[in-house]
Design an enzyme around this catalytic site. Sequence first.
Site, short mmCIF file in Angstrom:
data_model
loop_
_atom_site.label_atom_id
_atom_site.label_comp_id
_atom_site.label_asym_id
_atom_site.label_seq_id
_atom_site.Cartn_x
_atom_site.Cartn_y
_atom_site.Cartn_z
CG ASN A 1 -0.34 -0.16 2.53
OD1 ASN A 1 0.70 -0.79 2.67
ND2 ASN A 1 -0.96 0.42 3.54
CD GLU B 1 -1.42 4.75 4.77
OE1 GLU B 1 -0.91 5.62 5.51
OE2 GLU B 1 -2.10 3.79 5.21
CB CYS C 1 -5.38 -1.27 -1.70
SG CYS C 1 -6.63 -0.47 -0.69
CD GLU D 1 -5.62 -5.89 -0.95
OE1 GLU D 1 -5.00 -4.81 -0.88
OE2 GLU D 1 -6.53 -6.20 -0.16
CB CYS E 1 -10.93 -2.31 0.87
SG CYS E 1 -10.27 -1.81 -0.75
CB CYS F 1 -8.95 -4.67 -3.14
SG CYS F 1 -7.71 -3.38 -2.91
N1 THU Z 1 -5.38 -1.36 2.63
C1 THU Z 1 -4.88 -2.23 1.69
O1 THU Z 1 -3.74 -2.11 1.25
N2 THU Z 1 -5.70 -3.20 1.25
C2 THU Z 1 -6.99 -3.41 1.67
O2 THU Z 1 -7.68 -4.29 1.15
C3 THU Z 1 -7.54 -2.61 2.75
C4 THU Z 1 -6.71 -1.45 3.17
C5 THU Z 1 -4.53 -0.29 3.10
C6 THU Z 1 -4.95 1.07 2.63
C7 THU Z 1 -4.41 1.96 3.72
O3 THU Z 1 -3.06 2.29 3.42
C8 THU Z 1 -4.42 1.10 4.96
O4 THU Z 1 -4.53 -0.24 4.51
C9 THU Z 1 -5.55 1.42 5.92
O5 THU Z 1 -6.76 1.46 5.26
#
Ligand code: THU
Length: 139
Positions: free
Chosen positions: A51, A53, A62, A64, A97, A100
């Site tokens: 991920n 940010e 994200c 995935e 999420c 994804c």
């Molecule tokens: N995140 C992911 O990388 N994948 C997911 O399926 C859910 C959330 C990350 C996004 C963000 O950087 C952190 O987790 C918190 O939401």
Amino acid sequence: MTAEQARVREALEQLAAAARRASASAHAPFSRMRVGAALRTVDGEVHHGCNVESASYGLTQCAERNALGTAITAGMAPGGADMLVIYLPGNTPLPPCGACRQVMLELLAPGAIVVACCDTEAIRSWSVDELLPDAFRGP
Ligand code: THU
């Protein structure tokens, strides 16, 4: 253990290790959740993502979808991966999420296995189809 079960276990171990390595690259100064993901193509290639940010929170990418984007960039055809593993440090596997789930449904193979793992034996797994029932599949 059947040959198929042994094949799945081997792929899982390989992808869990790759997802764990990817998580070390995460850029997660806001949530501190360092997510890694790795997928295996039907040709046996492994691609990974973490991920990333943004200070503008909604721009966060994200793990995935970054792994899938990397695979597509490398030439994987949509539907060309049969397993994706998500790793989150700690003791709770991370269910993917909604965004994804949509992209996984579009880019993984039908029936592909999605596994979430962590630092304990705790593990969750789904078929990509069950992660998004009655999905939007385009116009
Ligand atoms: N995140 C992911 O990388 N994948 C997911 O399926 C859910 C959330 C990350 C996004 C963000 O950087 C952190 O987790 C918190 O939401």
